[in-house]
Design a protein around this motif. Structure first.
Motif, short mmCIF file in Angstrom:
data_model
loop_
_atom_site.label_atom_id
_atom_site.label_comp_id
_atom_site.label_asym_id
_atom_site.label_seq_id
_atom_site.Cartn_x
_atom_site.Cartn_y
_atom_site.Cartn_z
N CYS A 47 -110.08 -39.82 -59.83
CA CYS A 47 -110.22 -40.50 -61.11
C CYS A 47 -109.93 -39.55 -62.27
CB CYS A 47 -111.61 -41.11 -61.24
SG CYS A 47 -111.87 -42.52 -60.14
N VAL A 48 -110.44 -38.34 -62.20
CA VAL A 48 -110.17 -37.35 -63.26
C VAL A 48 -108.68 -37.01 -63.31
CG1 VAL A 48 -110.62 -34.98 -64.04
CG2 VAL A 48 -112.51 -36.42 -63.23
N LEU A 49 -108.08 -36.83 -62.15
CA LEU A 49 -106.64 -36.51 -62.11
C LEU A 49 -105.79 -37.65 -62.66
CD1 LEU A 49 -106.38 -34.67 -58.67
CD2 LEU A 49 -106.36 -33.65 -60.96
N HIS A 50 -106.34 -38.86 -62.65
CA HIS A 50 -105.62 -40.02 -63.20
C HIS A 50 -106.10 -40.39 -64.60
CE1 HIS A 50 -104.27 -40.44 -59.04
NE2 HIS A 50 -103.24 -41.09 -59.58
N GLY A 51 -106.76 -39.45 -65.27
CA GLY A 51 -107.06 -39.62 -66.68
C GLY A 51 -108.45 -40.08 -67.07
N ALA A 52 -109.34 -40.25 -66.10
CA ALA A 52 -110.70 -40.70 -66.44
C ALA A 52 -111.44 -39.62 -67.22
CB ALA A 52 -111.48 -41.05 -65.18
N SER A 53 -112.15 -40.05 -68.25
CA SER A 53 -112.96 -39.15 -69.05
C SER A 53 -114.41 -39.32 -68.60
CB SER A 53 -112.82 -39.49 -70.53
OG SER A 53 -113.66 -38.66 -71.30
N MET A 60 -118.89 -45.09 -62.94
CA MET A 60 -118.21 -46.20 -62.30
C MET A 60 -116.81 -45.70 -61.96
SD MET A 60 -117.71 -49.35 -61.30
CE MET A 60 -118.88 -50.48 -61.99
N LEU A 61 -116.55 -45.49 -60.68
CA LEU A 61 -115.32 -44.85 -60.24
C LEU A 61 -114.69 -45.62 -59.09
CD1 LEU A 61 -116.86 -41.26 -59.98
CD2 LEU A 61 -115.41 -42.10 -61.84
N VAL A 62 -113.39 -45.87 -59.20
CA VAL A 62 -112.64 -46.50 -58.12
C VAL A 62 -111.39 -45.66 -57.89
CG1 VAL A 62 -111.40 -48.57 -57.36
CG2 VAL A 62 -113.52 -48.79 -58.69
N ARG A 75 -107.26 -49.67 -56.82
CA ARG A 75 -107.60 -50.30 -58.10
C ARG A 75 -106.95 -51.68 -58.23
NH1 ARG A 75 -107.20 -45.01 -61.92
NH2 ARG A 75 -109.08 -44.04 -61.10
N ARG A 76 -107.49 -52.45 -59.20
CA ARG A 76 -107.00 -53.80 -59.54
C ARG A 76 -107.23 -54.78 -58.39
NH1 ARG A 76 -107.59 -53.37 -64.34
NH2 ARG A 76 -105.90 -54.36 -65.43
N THR A 93 -112.25 -47.70 -74.97
CA THR A 93 -111.31 -48.80 -75.09
C THR A 93 -109.89 -48.26 -74.88
OG1 THR A 93 -111.17 -48.46 -77.47
CG2 THR A 93 -112.76 -50.08 -76.70
N GLY A 94 -109.00 -49.13 -74.52
CA GLY A 94 -107.61 -48.76 -74.37
C GLY A 94 -107.23 -48.23 -72.99
N TYR A 95 -108.14 -48.26 -72.04
CA TYR A 95 -107.85 -47.82 -70.67
C TYR A 95 -107.77 -49.03 -69.77
CZ TYR A 95 -108.73 -43.01 -72.02
OH TYR A 95 -108.65 -41.78 -72.63
N GLY A 96 -107.18 -48.86 -68.61
CA GLY A 96 -106.99 -49.97 -67.69
C GLY A 96 -108.29 -50.63 -67.26
N ALA A 97 -109.34 -49.84 -67.16
CA ALA A 97 -110.63 -50.40 -66.74
C ALA A 97 -111.20 -51.27 -67.83
CB ALA A 97 -111.60 -49.27 -66.41
#
Length: 136
Positions: free
Chosen positions: A26-32, A95-97, A102-103, A132-136
């Motif tokens: 998740c971090v490698l894919h941009g999760a903060s 909350m991590l997937v 995903r989706r 806001t502004g993220y896929g989740a």
């Protein structure tokens, strides 16, 4: 078939590597979510193991979802501990997937399970900090 279950402290210890893989992905894919790149695997594994005490004390409930092969592919925490005047509250944390699944409604299923636990624990307010502004 995907299944959602709750991990106790022993389950957390035994699945720490899988949880670390999900968090790192998740971090490698941009999760903060509190970690910075390059996000060393041992650092995220240590994070999970650091939660053992709060899971043992019942301050934190840890849910996981497993893929068809039985590997952890998503997780969420419901944090119940808090100050005496906040016993009506719970907080959603991590909350991590995993990006490969995903989706597909996994986060929604995890959230519904967390909400059910919160209700059973007498919590009437759930706090979730997100961007806001993220896929989740």
């Amino acid at each position: 078939m995907r299944t959602i279950s709750e991990l106790d402290a022993a389950g957390l210890r035994s699945h720490a590597d899988e949880l670390a893989d999900v968090l790192r992905d998740c971090v490698l894919h941009g999760a903060s979510v509190g970690f910075e790149l390059p996000c060393p695997r041992e650092e995220v594994r240590a994070f999970w193991l650091g939660l053992v005490g709060s899971v043992e004390r019942g301050e934190r409930r840890l849910l996981v979802v497993r893929d068809d092969a039985g590997v952890v592919c998503g997780t969420v925490q419901l944090v119940l501990g808090g100050m005496p005047n906040g016993r009506h509250r719970a907080e959603i944390s991590k909350m991590l997937v995993h990006s490969r699944v995903r989706r597909q409604g996994i986060a929604q299923s995890l959230m519904l399970h967390a909400e059910a636990i919160a209700r059973a624990e007498g919590r009437t307010l759930i706090v979730l900090d997100t961007c806001t502004g993220y896929g989740a």
